[in-house]
Design a protein around this motif. Structure first.
Motif, mmCIF file in Angstrom:
data_model
loop_
_atom_site.group_PDB
_atom_site.id
_atom_site.type_symbol
_atom_site.label_atom_id
_atom_site.label_comp_id
_atom_site.label_asym_id
_atom_site.label_seq_id
_atom_site.Cartn_x
_atom_site.Cartn_y
_atom_site.Cartn_z
ATOM 1 N N ALA A 3 0.839 -1.197 0.000
ATOM 2 C CA ALA A 3 0.000 0.000 0.000
ATOM 3 C C ALA A 3 0.877 1.251 0.000
ATOM 4 N N ARG A 4 1.971 1.216 0.737
ATOM 5 C CA ARG A 4 2.899 2.345 0.741
ATOM 6 C C ARG A 4 3.609 2.472 -0.608
ATOM 7 N N LEU A 5 4.060 1.349 -1.173
ATOM 8 C CA LEU A 5 4.760 1.374 -2.457
ATOM 9 C C LEU A 5 3.883 1.975 -3.551
ATOM 10 N N LEU A 6 2.595 1.655 -3.530
ATOM 11 C CA LEU A 6 1.672 2.076 -4.590
ATOM 12 C C LEU A 6 0.776 3.230 -4.153
ATOM 13 N N ASP A 7 1.183 3.916 -3.085
ATOM 14 C CA ASP A 7 0.393 5.029 -2.571
ATOM 15 C C ASP A 7 0.227 6.118 -3.637
ATOM 16 N N GLY A 8 -0.965 6.704 -3.684
ATOM 17 C CA GLY A 8 -1.217 7.784 -4.617
ATOM 18 C C GLY A 8 -1.639 7.334 -5.998
ATOM 19 N N GLN A 9 -1.764 6.030 -6.211
ATOM 20 C CA GLN A 9 -2.124 5.504 -7.525
ATOM 21 C C GLN A 9 -3.611 5.186 -7.653
ATOM 22 N N GLY A 10 -4.368 5.417 -6.568
ATOM 23 C CA GLY A 10 -5.808 5.205 -6.631
ATOM 24 C C GLY A 10 -6.258 3.790 -6.314
ATOM 25 N N PHE A 11 -5.358 2.966 -5.787
ATOM 26 C CA PHE A 11 -5.720 1.588 -5.474
ATOM 27 C C PHE A 11 -6.274 1.469 -4.050
ATOM 28 N N THR A 12 -7.165 0.526 -3.867
ATOM 29 C CA THR A 12 -7.545 0.081 -2.533
ATOM 30 C C THR A 12 -7.166 -1.392 -2.410
ATOM 31 N N PHE A 13 -6.943 -1.827 -1.176
ATOM 32 C CA PHE A 13 -6.399 -3.159 -0.956
ATOM 33 C C PHE A 13 -7.256 -3.951 0.026
#
Length: 204
Positions: A3-13
């Protein structure tokens, strides 16, 4: 960490701890699947390994995008007919450089593994390699993208991991890993590639 690596990309996990037998209800339960690292080997006799392979084959057949990291890289390869083994050459630990087949500047990502893909599946295309790990990054058409190293690992996390698990490593490997953490990383490039793949299926 992802989640930190892909933060700001609009993903939810949503997390499914398959190691504890908790699997998604179907391959349609998410728009894409990210398979993380694990302390376990893909060839070990655990009751959740075969169901995970089946799930991945079903997700692959359903054209749900898959990203695999370390164990995830290995389990997808095994599920699709490749071979994974405890590498006779030993460990790769620390900041590691991988040459890209495209000729782009090398990736520099933290690694921690002894197992690796020895024979990739027929449909896999090599994107990056090193002398130690020839199948370090694989693409499966527009269906899957997998990495042997850990773009989600930070130097701070790796420092702590080495402090806790250093005893399992040969001393020279551990020392070299500590020294390597001073090198700059390209993990943000890997993060951008993963995000782009999930959103557009494009692999650069």
């Amino acid at each position: 960490m992802f989640a930190r690596l892909l933060d700001g990309q609009g993903f939810t996990f949503e997390t499914y701890p398959v190691v504890d037998g908790h699997f998604p209800p179907s391959v349609e339960a998410a728009e894409g699947w990210l398979i993380t690292g694990s302390k376990h080997g893909v060839y070990e006799d655990h009751p959740w390994i075969a169901p995970l392979e089946t799930f991945l084959r079903d997700a692959y057949a359903a054209d749900r995008p898959i990203v695999g990291i370390c164990f995830g890289h290995q389990i997808l390869a095994q599920a699709l007919g490749g071979t994974v083994e405890k590498f006779v050459g030993g460990w790769s630990v620390g900041v590691t450089e991988y040459d890209l087949v495209s000729g782009a500047p090398a990736e520099r990502i933290i690694a921690w593994h002894q197992d690796q893909v020895i024979v990739p599946p027929a449909e896999a295309r090599v994107l990056a390699s090193s002398d130690f790990c020839p199948y370090a990054m694989l693409a499966y058409g527009t269906k899957a993208l997998t990495y042997q190293p850990h773009p989600e690992f930070s130097p701070a996390f790796m420092t702590d991991l080495l402090a806790v698990r250093r005893s399992i490593l040969p001393p020279a490997i551990a020392e070299a890993a500590v020294t390597s953490l001073a090198l700059p990383l390209t993990s943000s490039r890997a993060a951008a590639q993963i995000a782009s793949f999930f959103k557009t299926r494009q692999i650069h």
